[in-house]
Design a protein around this motif. Sequence first.
Motif, PDB file in Angstrom:
ATOM      1  N   SER A   1      45.192  49.865  53.088  1.00 44.53           N
ATOM      2  CA  SER A   1      43.909  50.483  53.436  1.00 44.53           C
ATOM      3  C   SER A   1      43.082  50.872  52.216  1.00 44.53           C
ATOM      4  O   SER A   1      41.888  51.116  52.333  1.00 44.53           O
ATOM      5  N   VAL A   2      43.713  50.946  51.064  1.00 41.43           N
ATOM      6  CA  VAL A   2      43.023  51.268  49.806  1.00 41.43           C
ATOM      7  C   VAL A   2      43.142  50.037  48.911  1.00 41.43           C
ATOM      8  O   VAL A   2      44.239  49.696  48.489  1.00 41.43           O
ATOM      9  N   PRO A   3      42.038  49.355  48.618  1.00 45.37           N
ATOM     10  CA  PRO A   3      42.107  48.106  47.840  1.00 45.37           C
ATOM     11  C   PRO A   3      42.339  48.354  46.343  1.00 45.37           C
ATOM     12  O   PRO A   3      41.470  48.113  45.496  1.00 45.37           O
ATOM     13  N   TRP A   4      43.528  48.807  46.004  1.00 50.77           N
ATOM     14  CA  TRP A   4      43.919  49.141  44.639  1.00 50.77           C
ATOM     15  C   TRP A   4      43.703  47.974  43.681  1.00 50.77           C
ATOM     16  O   TRP A   4      43.442  48.161  42.501  1.00 50.77           O
ATOM     17  N   TRP A   5      43.803  46.749  44.204  1.00 55.96           N
ATOM     18  CA  TRP A   5      43.695  45.552  43.368  1.00 55.96           C
ATOM     19  C   TRP A   5      42.288  45.355  42.812  1.00 55.96           C
ATOM     20  O   TRP A   5      42.090  44.589  41.882  1.00 55.96           O
ATOM     21  N   ARG A   6      41.306  46.074  43.342  1.00 62.48           N
ATOM     22  CA  ARG A   6      39.921  45.951  42.863  1.00 62.48           C
ATOM     23  C   ARG A   6      39.615  46.890  41.703  1.00 62.48           C
ATOM     24  O   ARG A   6      38.479  46.963  41.243  1.00 62.48           O
ATOM     25  N   VAL A   7      40.603  47.613  41.209  1.00 60.20           N
ATOM     26  CA  VAL A   7      40.408  48.537  40.091  1.00 60.20           C
ATOM     27  C   VAL A   7      41.151  47.987  38.880  1.00 60.20           C
ATOM     28  O   VAL A   7      42.357  47.719  38.946  1.00 60.20           O
ATOM     29  N   ILE A   8      40.398  47.801  37.783  1.00 63.11           N
ATOM     30  CA  ILE A   8      40.955  47.194  36.581  1.00 63.11           C
ATOM     31  C   ILE A   8      40.591  48.029  35.353  1.00 63.11           C
ATOM     32  O   ILE A   8      39.834  48.995  35.450  1.00 63.11           O
TER      33      ILE A   8
ATOM     34  N   MET B   1      51.252  42.819  38.482  1.00 62.00           N
ATOM     35  CA  MET B   1      50.070  42.221  37.854  1.00 62.00           C
ATOM     36  C   MET B   1      49.739  40.882  38.516  1.00 62.00           C
ATOM     37  O   MET B   1      48.571  40.584  38.792  1.00 62.00           O
ATOM     38  N   ASP B   2      50.757  40.081  38.783  1.00 62.59           N
ATOM     39  CA  ASP B   2      50.549  38.792  39.455  1.00 62.59           C
ATOM     40  C   ASP B   2      49.964  38.998  40.853  1.00 62.59           C
ATOM     41  O   ASP B   2      49.036  38.304  41.263  1.00 62.59           O
ATOM     42  N   ARG B   3      50.509  39.974  41.590  1.00 61.80           N
ATOM     43  CA  ARG B   3      50.030  40.258  42.944  1.00 61.80           C
ATOM     44  C   ARG B   3      48.558  40.690  42.909  1.00 61.80           C
ATOM     45  O   ARG B   3      47.745  40.253  43.726  1.00 61.80           O
ATOM     46  N   GLN B   4      48.190  41.510  41.922  1.00 64.90           N
ATOM     47  CA  GLN B   4      46.800  41.939  41.810  1.00 64.90           C
ATOM     48  C   GLN B   4      45.892  40.749  41.520  1.00 64.90           C
ATOM     49  O   GLN B   4      44.845  40.598  42.157  1.00 64.90           O
ATOM     50  N   GLY B   5      46.291  39.876  40.602  1.00 57.32           N
ATOM     51  CA  GLY B   5      45.499  38.680  40.308  1.00 57.32           C
ATOM     52  C   GLY B   5      45.337  37.793  41.530  1.00 57.32           C
ATOM     53  O   GLY B   5      44.248  37.283  41.806  1.00 57.32           O
ATOM     54  N   GLN B   6      46.403  37.621  42.293  1.00 58.83           N
ATOM     55  CA  GLN B   6      46.353  36.786  43.493  1.00 58.83           C
ATOM     56  C   GLN B   6      45.424  37.385  44.554  1.00 58.83           C
ATOM     57  O   GLN B   6      44.667  36.660  45.201  1.00 58.83           O
ATOM     58  N   ARG B   7      45.476  38.706  44.719  1.00 61.31           N
ATOM     59  CA  ARG B   7      44.611  39.346  45.723  1.00 61.31           C
ATOM     60  C   ARG B   7      43.147  39.228  45.329  1.00 61.31           C
ATOM     61  O   ARG B   7      42.287  39.005  46.177  1.00 61.31           O
ATOM     62  N   LEU B   8      42.858  39.370  44.032  1.00 60.76           N
ATOM     63  CA  LEU B   8      41.475  39.217  43.568  1.00 60.76           C
ATOM     64  C   LEU B   8      41.002  37.786  43.778  1.00 60.76           C
ATOM     65  O   LEU B   8      39.886  37.557  44.257  1.00 60.76           O
ATOM     66  N   GLN B   9      41.834  36.817  43.453  1.00 65.40           N
ATOM     67  CA  GLN B   9      41.470  35.411  43.650  1.00 65.40           C
ATOM     68  C   GLN B   9      41.237  35.116  45.125  1.00 65.40           C
ATOM     69  O   GLN B   9      40.318  34.362  45.475  1.00 65.40           O
ATOM     70  N   ALA B  10      42.028  35.711  45.987  1.00 62.95           N
ATOM     71  CA  ALA B  10      41.861  35.507  47.437  1.00 62.95           C
ATOM     72  C   ALA B  10      40.511  36.030  47.925  1.00 62.95           C
ATOM     73  O   ALA B  10      40.003  35.557  48.949  1.00 62.95           O
ATOM     74  N   GLU B  11      39.919  36.969  47.200  1.00 61.16           N
ATOM     75  CA  GLU B  11      38.601  37.505  47.549  1.00 61.16           C
ATOM     76  C   GLU B  11      37.476  36.723  46.860  1.00 61.16           C
ATOM     77  O   GLU B  11      36.323  37.120  46.939  1.00 61.16           O
ATOM     78  N   GLY B  12      37.826  35.642  46.163  1.00 57.81           N
ATOM     79  CA  GLY B  12      36.815  34.819  45.519  1.00 57.81           C
ATOM     80  C   GLY B  12      36.469  35.233  44.108  1.00 57.81           C
ATOM     81  O   GLY B  12      35.506  34.727  43.523  1.00 57.81           O
ATOM     82  N   ILE B  13      37.228  36.129  43.526  1.00 64.08           N
ATOM     83  CA  ILE B  13      36.994  36.576  42.158  1.00 64.08           C
ATOM     84  C   ILE B  13      37.715  35.631  41.204  1.00 64.08           C
ATOM     85  O   ILE B  13      38.906  35.354  41.367  1.00 64.08           O
ATOM     86  N   GLU B  14      36.987  35.143  40.217  1.00 67.23           N
ATOM     87  CA  GLU B  14      37.598  34.277  39.204  1.00 67.23           C
ATOM     88  C   GLU B  14      38.417  35.149  38.258  1.00 67.23           C
ATOM     89  O   GLU B  14      37.890  36.085  37.648  1.00 67.23           O
ATOM     90  N   VAL B  15      39.696  34.839  38.165  1.00 64.46           N
ATOM     91  CA  VAL B  15      40.594  35.569  37.279  1.00 64.46           C
ATOM     92  C   VAL B  15      41.097  34.575  36.244  1.00 64.46           C
ATOM     93  O   VAL B  15      41.848  33.663  36.566  1.00 64.46           O
ATOM     94  N   ARG B  16      40.633  34.753  35.014  1.00 66.47           N
ATOM     95  CA  ARG B  16      41.013  33.837  33.934  1.00 66.47           C
ATOM     96  C   ARG B  16      42.381  34.194  33.392  1.00 66.47           C
ATOM     97  O   ARG B  16      42.829  35.336  33.472  1.00 66.47           O
ATOM     98  N   GLY B  17      43.021  33.189  32.807  1.00 65.54           N
ATOM     99  CA  GLY B  17      44.331  33.398  32.227  1.00 65.54           C
ATOM    100  C   GLY B  17      44.274  34.104  30.889  1.00 65.54           C
ATOM    101  O   GLY B  17      43.292  33.994  30.156  1.00 65.54           O
ATOM    102  N   ASP B  18      45.339  34.819  30.575  1.00 59.80           N
ATOM    103  CA  ASP B  18      45.456  35.456  29.266  1.00 59.80           C
ATOM    104  C   ASP B  18      46.109  34.473  28.298  1.00 59.80           C
ATOM    105  O   ASP B  18      46.202  33.274  28.593  1.00 59.80           O
ATOM    106  N   SER B  19      46.570  34.953  27.152  1.00 55.90           N
ATOM    107  CA  SER B  19      47.164  34.056  26.149  1.00 55.90           C
ATOM    108  C   SER B  19      48.432  33.370  26.657  1.00 55.90           C
ATOM    109  O   SER B  19      48.828  32.339  26.132  1.00 55.90           O
ATOM    110  N   ASN B  20      49.058  33.922  27.695  1.00 55.99           N
ATOM    111  CA  ASN B  20      50.237  33.303  28.312  1.00 55.99           C
ATOM    112  C   ASN B  20      49.871  32.545  29.579  1.00 55.99           C
ATOM    113  O   ASN B  20      50.734  32.177  30.365  1.00 55.99           O
ATOM    114  N   ASN B  21      48.562  32.350  29.798  1.00 61.38           N
ATOM    115  CA  ASN B  21      48.026  31.640  30.961  1.00 61.38           C
ATOM    116  C   ASN B  21      48.376  32.314  32.280  1.00 61.38           C
ATOM    117  O   ASN B  21      48.494  31.667  33.305  1.00 61.38           O
ATOM    118  N   ARG B  22      48.529  33.636  32.245  1.00 53.92           N
ATOM    119  CA  ARG B  22      48.748  34.407  33.462  1.00 53.92           C
ATOM    120  C   ARG B  22      47.400  34.966  33.884  1.00 53.92           C
ATOM    121  O   ARG B  22      46.614  35.387  33.045  1.00 53.92           O
TER     122      ARG B  22
END
Length: 151
Positions: free
Chosen positions: A76-83, A97-118
Amino acid sequence: MPKLSDEAESFYISVYEMVQRVPVGHVTTYGHIARMIGAPQNSRQVGSALKYLRAGNHNEGEDGAATTLVEFNSESVPWWRVISSDGRIAFRARESMDRQGQRLQAEGIEVRGDSNNRPRIISLSDYGWFPRADDDDDDEIYESIPSANVL
């Protein structure tokens, strides 16, 4: 969740209610949530409040009694939208961290990879939600992040 004082519970509720206002497809920062609730020096405590969200839908506290915080949980609280203010997913356990990136991507937010491509980096200029604290209109973005802070 640890036992909270009345003051801490009030702070957590304020955090949760403000995070619930962040629109789908947008992100905001821990610091901005702190400013919006009138506690600009407490951005780390915003993170702590989100850390202690219960999983799923819980109807009662740990002792079986109803609690004021029952309406607030990790769904009920979209914690994944806070960075973080630098546009990155805050460092913690990799799975979270992976779960947060996946939830943001599911909402159409482009999440770029870091130096480890995560998936860890979000453009605040493209996806940031930063309304003024004195404005009640949830549907518009009132401030933009200076380009120097955009990754």
